[in-house]
Design an enzyme around this catalytic site. Structure first.
Site, PDB file in Angstrom:
ATOM      1  N   HIS A 177       0.836  -1.210   0.000  1.00 35.95           N
ATOM      2  CA  HIS A 177       0.000   0.000   0.000  1.00 35.95           C
ATOM      3  C   HIS A 177       0.869   1.257   0.000  1.00 35.95           C
ATOM      4  CE1 HIS A 177      -2.843  -2.967   1.933  1.00 35.95           C
ATOM      5  NE2 HIS A 177      -3.594  -2.480   0.982  1.00 35.95           N
ATOM      6  N   GLN A 205     -18.246  -6.884  -1.152  1.00 33.80           N
ATOM      7  CA  GLN A 205     -17.356  -7.667  -2.014  1.00 33.80           C
ATOM      8  C   GLN A 205     -16.942  -8.988  -1.375  1.00 33.80           C
ATOM      9  OE1 GLN A 205     -14.392  -4.297  -2.025  1.00 33.80           O
ATOM     10  NE2 GLN A 205     -12.906  -5.950  -2.083  1.00 33.80           N
ATOM     11  N   LYS A 243      -1.311  -6.639  -8.306  1.00 30.88           N
ATOM     12  CA  LYS A 243      -1.526  -8.004  -7.805  1.00 30.88           C
ATOM     13  C   LYS A 243      -2.977  -8.411  -8.050  1.00 30.88           C
ATOM     14  CE  LYS A 243      -2.023  -9.242  -3.454  1.00 30.88           C
ATOM     15  NZ  LYS A 243      -3.259 -10.069  -3.443  1.00 30.88           N
ATOM     16  N   GLN A 302      -9.166  -6.948 -10.971  1.00 32.16           N
ATOM     17  CA  GLN A 302      -9.771  -5.727 -10.415  1.00 32.16           C
ATOM     18  C   GLN A 302      -9.267  -4.498 -11.165  1.00 32.16           C
ATOM     19  OE1 GLN A 302     -10.276  -4.884  -6.063  1.00 32.16           O
ATOM     20  NE2 GLN A 302      -8.395  -3.753  -6.303  1.00 32.16           N
ATOM     21  N   VAL A 332       4.403  -5.563  -4.953  1.00 29.52           N
ATOM     22  CA  VAL A 332       5.566  -5.554  -4.053  1.00 29.52           C
ATOM     23  C   VAL A 332       5.690  -6.948  -3.441  1.00 29.52           C
ATOM     24  CG1 VAL A 332       6.586  -4.502  -1.984  1.00 29.52           C
ATOM     25  CG2 VAL A 332       5.225  -3.107  -3.564  1.00 29.52           C
ATOM     26  N   SER A 373       0.346  -9.246   0.809  1.00 32.94           N
ATOM     27  CA  SER A 373      -1.116  -9.270   0.891  1.00 32.94           C
ATOM     28  C   SER A 373      -1.496  -9.254   2.355  1.00 32.94           C
ATOM     29  CB  SER A 373      -1.643 -10.555   0.241  1.00 32.94           C
ATOM     30  OG  SER A 373      -2.971 -10.806   0.664  1.00 32.94           O
TER      31      SER A 373
HETATM   32  O1  PAF Z   1      -8.189  -3.832  -3.465  1.00 33.36           O
HETATM   33  C1  PAF Z   1      -8.855  -3.514  -2.462  1.00 33.36           C
HETATM   34  O2  PAF Z   1      -8.333  -3.302  -1.367  1.00 33.36           O
HETATM   35  C2  PAF Z   1     -10.358  -3.368  -2.588  1.00 33.36           C
HETATM   36  O3  PAF Z   1     -10.896  -4.311  -3.463  1.00 33.36           O
HETATM   37  C3  PAF Z   1     -10.809  -1.935  -2.979  1.00 33.36           C
HETATM   38  C4  PAF Z   1     -10.303  -1.553  -4.371  1.00 33.36           C
HETATM   39  C5  PAF Z   1     -10.294  -0.942  -1.956  1.00 33.36           C
HETATM   40  C6  PAF Z   1     -12.338  -1.860  -3.020  1.00 33.36           C
HETATM   41  O4  PAF Z   1     -12.901  -2.168  -1.774  1.00 33.36           O
END
Ligand code: PAF
Length: 292
Positions: free
Chosen positions: A37, A61, A153, A157, A180, A189
């Site tokens: 991040h 999700q 990764k 998405q 990374v 992760s």
């Molecule tokens: O990749 C993520 O952490 C999530 O899928 C996101 C893009 C923040 C959406 O909740």
């Protein structure tokens, strides 16, 4: 670093930054921040001059059998990590009822892409990308970015969100930041924290599998089957691993291909379970023009 909790606060704040002429960059996250991040934050700083990080564990999700209840979260630690980068201007951390004011069940409009979710994670996580696409559109509506940064990764998405911005004419540049990795290659992760030490040691097979796939594709392999076979055999070297999929797709359609053509952008991807922990990894390769 401002912390904004409501959609109204965030929208007013974003409007003010836009009026000041800033180029706004958003890094959407679900918290539990790690070095991956922070690489997104660094990238965000290079893409613009005002960085917002959103922290929101999006319930829509996760399917009922997934890890929403146990998903790790430590807001204070996340804010400390972001603050110490000196690169984040604002954190948007809404409660669930800010983004789903009538409850998720009552919501009538959802964003879906049946075409781009038939394969890879989409086929095994029904509803997952509907939740991602919908929440990211909400985050865009709140944070009003010019640019949004996502990790590669989660490649399916990333490609879906790129199409979201393109197909709905959002005018938001979707930037993808390379994965990374730990020293042994394991992709960072938040879910790596669930692995016990034996699983952690064997999890290196994911990165080895996609690295081998890359090697084959960059050096003349033009058929998918040997690439899939190579990835499958490497995952099989880990007795604790259960392969969910090993696929080779075009990145524009996210549909498996039998063979590649020069200039195609191709992704080799795997998803693997270690007990209940699901890990993914991929290699994205532009097939060299000179090889065919
Ligand atoms: O990749 C993520 O952490 C999530 O899928 C996101 C893009 C923040 C959406 O909740």
């Amino acid at each position: 670093m401002q912390v904004l909790r409501t959609t109204a606060q965030m929208q007013a704040y974003a409007d003010e930054q836009r009026r000041k002429g800033h180029r706004l960059v958003l890094v959407p996250t679900m918290g539990t921040l790690h070095a991956g991040h922070l690489a997104l934050v660094n990238r965000a700083r290079r893409e613009g001059d005002h960085v917002t990080v959103s922290i929101f564990v999006n319930p829509t999700q996760f399917s009922p059998d997934e890890d929403l209840a146990s998903y790790p979260c430590d807001f204070e630690a996340d804010c400390d990590a972001l603050g110490s980068t000196g690169k984040v201007d604002a954190v948007f951390a809404p409660e669930v009822d800010e983004l789903y004011p009538d409850g998720a069940e009552a919501q009538a409009i959802w964003i879906t892409s049946p075409e781009l979710t038939k394969y890879l994670c989409g086929q095994y996580r029904p509803g997952h990308f509907r939740g991602v696409l919908t929440v990211v559109l909400k985050l865009f509506a709140c944070c009003k970015p010019h640019v949004a940064v996502f990790g590669l990764k989660d490649a399916q998405q990333f490609y879906l969100l790129r199409r979201l911005s393109h197909d709905l004419a959002l005018g938001i540049h979707i930037a993808g930041e390379p994965t990374v990795r730990e020293a042994d290659g394991l992709a960072l992760s938040s879910r790596n924290a669930y692995l016990n030490s034996a699983e952690r040691a064997q999890a290196v097979v994911l990165s080895r599998a996609v690295a081998q796939a890359r090697e084959l594709m960059e050096h003349g392999q033009q058929q998918s089957a040997p690439v899939v076979a190579k990835m499958t055999s490497i995952i099989a070297q880990a007795p604790l691993a259960t392969l969910q999929y090993a696929e080779v797709v075009r990145t524009d359609t996210l549909v498996p291909v039998k063979a590649f053509s020069p200039g195609d952008e191709i992704m080799a991807a795997v998803a693997v379970y270690f007990d209940r922990t699901r890990l993914i990894d991929n290699a994205i390769v532009k097939i060299p023009l000179s090889q065919c």
